[in-house]
Design a protein around this motif. Structure first.
Motif, mmCIF file in Angstrom:
data_model
loop_
_atom_site.group_PDB
_atom_site.id
_atom_site.type_symbol
_atom_site.label_atom_id
_atom_site.label_comp_id
_atom_site.label_asym_id
_atom_site.label_seq_id
_atom_site.Cartn_x
_atom_site.Cartn_y
_atom_site.Cartn_z
ATOM 1 N N ASN A 77 55.292 40.673 42.215
ATOM 2 C CA ASN A 77 54.039 41.188 43.273
ATOM 3 C C ASN A 77 54.060 39.651 44.593
ATOM 4 O OD1 ASN A 77 54.697 44.122 43.825
ATOM 5 N ND2 ASN A 77 52.546 44.061 43.178
ATOM 6 N N LYS A 78 54.158 38.181 43.426
ATOM 7 C CA LYS A 78 54.188 37.026 44.180
ATOM 8 C C LYS A 78 52.446 37.148 45.119
ATOM 9 C CE LYS A 78 59.168 36.650 44.923
ATOM 10 N NZ LYS A 78 59.448 37.416 43.353
ATOM 11 N N SER A 79 51.450 37.482 45.060
ATOM 12 C CA SER A 79 50.323 37.165 44.766
ATOM 13 C C SER A 79 49.668 35.980 44.731
ATOM 14 C CB SER A 79 49.044 38.257 44.234
ATOM 15 O OG SER A 79 49.578 39.475 44.504
ATOM 16 N N VAL A 80 49.589 35.299 45.174
ATOM 17 C CA VAL A 80 48.273 34.294 45.303
ATOM 18 C C VAL A 80 46.827 34.206 44.514
ATOM 19 C CG1 VAL A 80 48.081 32.527 46.869
ATOM 20 C CG2 VAL A 80 49.193 33.813 47.300
ATOM 21 N N PHE A 81 46.751 35.204 44.329
ATOM 22 C CA PHE A 81 44.986 35.365 43.948
ATOM 23 C C PHE A 81 44.944 36.835 43.703
ATOM 24 C CE2 PHE A 81 43.549 35.389 47.798
ATOM 25 C CZ PHE A 81 42.564 35.702 47.914
ATOM 26 N N VAL A 82 44.436 36.851 42.738
ATOM 27 C CA VAL A 82 44.120 38.099 42.191
ATOM 28 C C VAL A 82 42.326 38.126 42.396
ATOM 29 C CG1 VAL A 82 43.903 39.676 39.906
ATOM 30 C CG2 VAL A 82 45.410 38.230 40.218
ATOM 31 N N TRP A 83 42.006 39.464 42.056
ATOM 32 C CA TRP A 83 40.232 39.244 42.645
ATOM 33 C C TRP A 83 39.344 40.550 42.085
ATOM 34 C CZ3 TRP A 83 37.048 42.249 45.727
ATOM 35 C CH2 TRP A 83 37.809 43.226 46.228
ATOM 36 N N LEU A 84 38.069 40.223 42.373
ATOM 37 C CA LEU A 84 37.521 41.278 41.228
ATOM 38 C C LEU A 84 35.867 41.181 41.396
ATOM 39 C CD1 LEU A 84 36.185 40.593 38.543
ATOM 40 C CD2 LEU A 84 38.508 40.483 38.242
ATOM 41 N N GLY A 85 35.148 42.675 41.652
ATOM 42 C CA GLY A 85 33.807 42.573 41.996
ATOM 43 C C GLY A 85 33.504 43.012 40.211
ATOM 44 N N VAL A 86 32.183 42.323 39.335
ATOM 45 C CA VAL A 86 31.530 42.021 38.060
ATOM 46 C C VAL A 86 29.819 42.391 38.244
ATOM 47 C CG1 VAL A 86 31.610 40.199 37.482
ATOM 48 C CG2 VAL A 86 31.549 42.042 36.073
ATOM 49 N N TRP A 87 29.431 43.271 38.167
ATOM 50 C CA TRP A 87 27.803 43.769 38.417
ATOM 51 C C TRP A 87 27.350 42.467 37.471
ATOM 52 C CZ3 TRP A 87 24.440 47.463 34.778
ATOM 53 C CH2 TRP A 87 23.213 47.219 34.992
ATOM 54 N N GLU A 88 26.617 41.519 38.109
ATOM 55 C CA GLU A 88 25.960 40.624 37.747
ATOM 56 C C GLU A 88 24.714 40.504 35.995
ATOM 57 O OE1 GLU A 88 22.438 39.444 40.664
ATOM 58 O OE2 GLU A 88 21.451 41.348 40.234
ATOM 59 N N GLU A 89 24.709 42.384 35.907
ATOM 60 C CA GLU A 89 24.183 42.195 35.018
ATOM 61 C C GLU A 89 25.123 42.435 33.279
ATOM 62 O OE1 GLU A 89 20.214 44.417 34.606
ATOM 63 O OE2 GLU A 89 20.150 43.841 37.088
ATOM 64 N N ASN A 90 26.272 42.022 33.860
ATOM 65 C CA ASN A 90 27.718 42.840 32.801
ATOM 66 C C ASN A 90 27.802 41.316 32.244
ATOM 67 O OD1 ASN A 90 29.713 43.753 30.644
ATOM 68 N ND2 ASN A 90 30.463 44.645 32.500
ATOM 69 N N PRO A 91 27.431 40.567 31.178
ATOM 70 C CA PRO A 91 27.571 39.478 31.175
ATOM 71 C C PRO A 91 28.776 39.249 29.985
ATOM 72 C CG PRO A 91 25.457 39.757 29.861
ATOM 73 C CD PRO A 91 25.634 40.849 30.987
ATOM 74 N N ARG A 92 29.264 40.594 29.673
ATOM 75 C CA ARG A 92 29.828 40.653 28.799
ATOM 76 C C ARG A 92 31.326 40.670 29.607
ATOM 77 N NH1 ARG A 92 32.188 44.827 26.705
ATOM 78 N NH2 ARG A 92 34.300 44.493 25.273
#
Length: 174
Positions: A123-138
């Motif tokens: 898709n010619k994306s410039v970046f990929v992003w996400l949210g991750v729970w701060e208490e999910n160190p894995r």
């Protein structure tokens, strides 16, 4: 684990998606949350109505990881206006990568992640992003290992509990 296949999910896979969605969310987060909040979220977040809408959304895609025909994990990607925040055309959101607990550490998450990157590049994306729970160190360590950096935080409501998600992104080479 050579026989793992990544396949695109369609509306025909609604029941499978609900099952894997509920199971993996519960396995991942039940120990850190009240049963009441978990049940409320599972009922709302994985309702037939909500999943039907998501599966029919042309700006969202689901992929299953299957082993011998059994779904063992899944990926959800959001594009354009279907992204939960940063609704930019040049970005893709990885909203979910979940794997059944018994398959943790067996590269299933990595395969789903690799699929997400492949699609982002197509898709010619410039970046990929996400949210991750701060208490999910894995999960945080997994994304850091794959080159993601933290750039913001946002609040995620699980039942009546407000939790902090760390937002991370990966810039793709042009």
């Amino acid at each position: 684990m050579a026989n793992i296949k990544i396949i695109k999910a369609t509306i025909k896979d609604l029941d499978q998606l609900q099952k894997i969605g509920r199971q993996t969310f519960y396995e991942t987060f039940s120990s850190g949350n009240t049963e009441e909040n978990m049940m409320k979220y599972l009922d709302e977040g994985f309702s037939i109505e909500k999943l039907t809408t998501e599966l029919n959304d042309e700006n969202a895609e689901f992929y299953f990881a299957t082993l011998n025909g059994k779904v063992i994990g899944y990926l959800k990607l959001n594009f354009g206006q279907s992204q939960t925040e940063l609704k930019q055309d040049k970005s893709i959101e990885i909203e979910r990568i979940y794997v059944i607990k018994e398959f943790h550490g067996k590269q299933v998450g990595q395969l789903l992640y690799d699929k997400a990157l492949e699609i982002a590049k197509q898709n010619k994306s410039v970046f990929v992003w996400l949210g991750v729970w701060e208490e999910n160190p894995r999960a945080i360590n997994f994304y850091k290992k794959n080159g993601f950096v933290e750039f913001d935080k946002h609040i995620f409501k699980l039942g009546n509990d407000e939790q902090t998600d760390i937002m991370m992104k990966l810039k793709l080479q042009g």
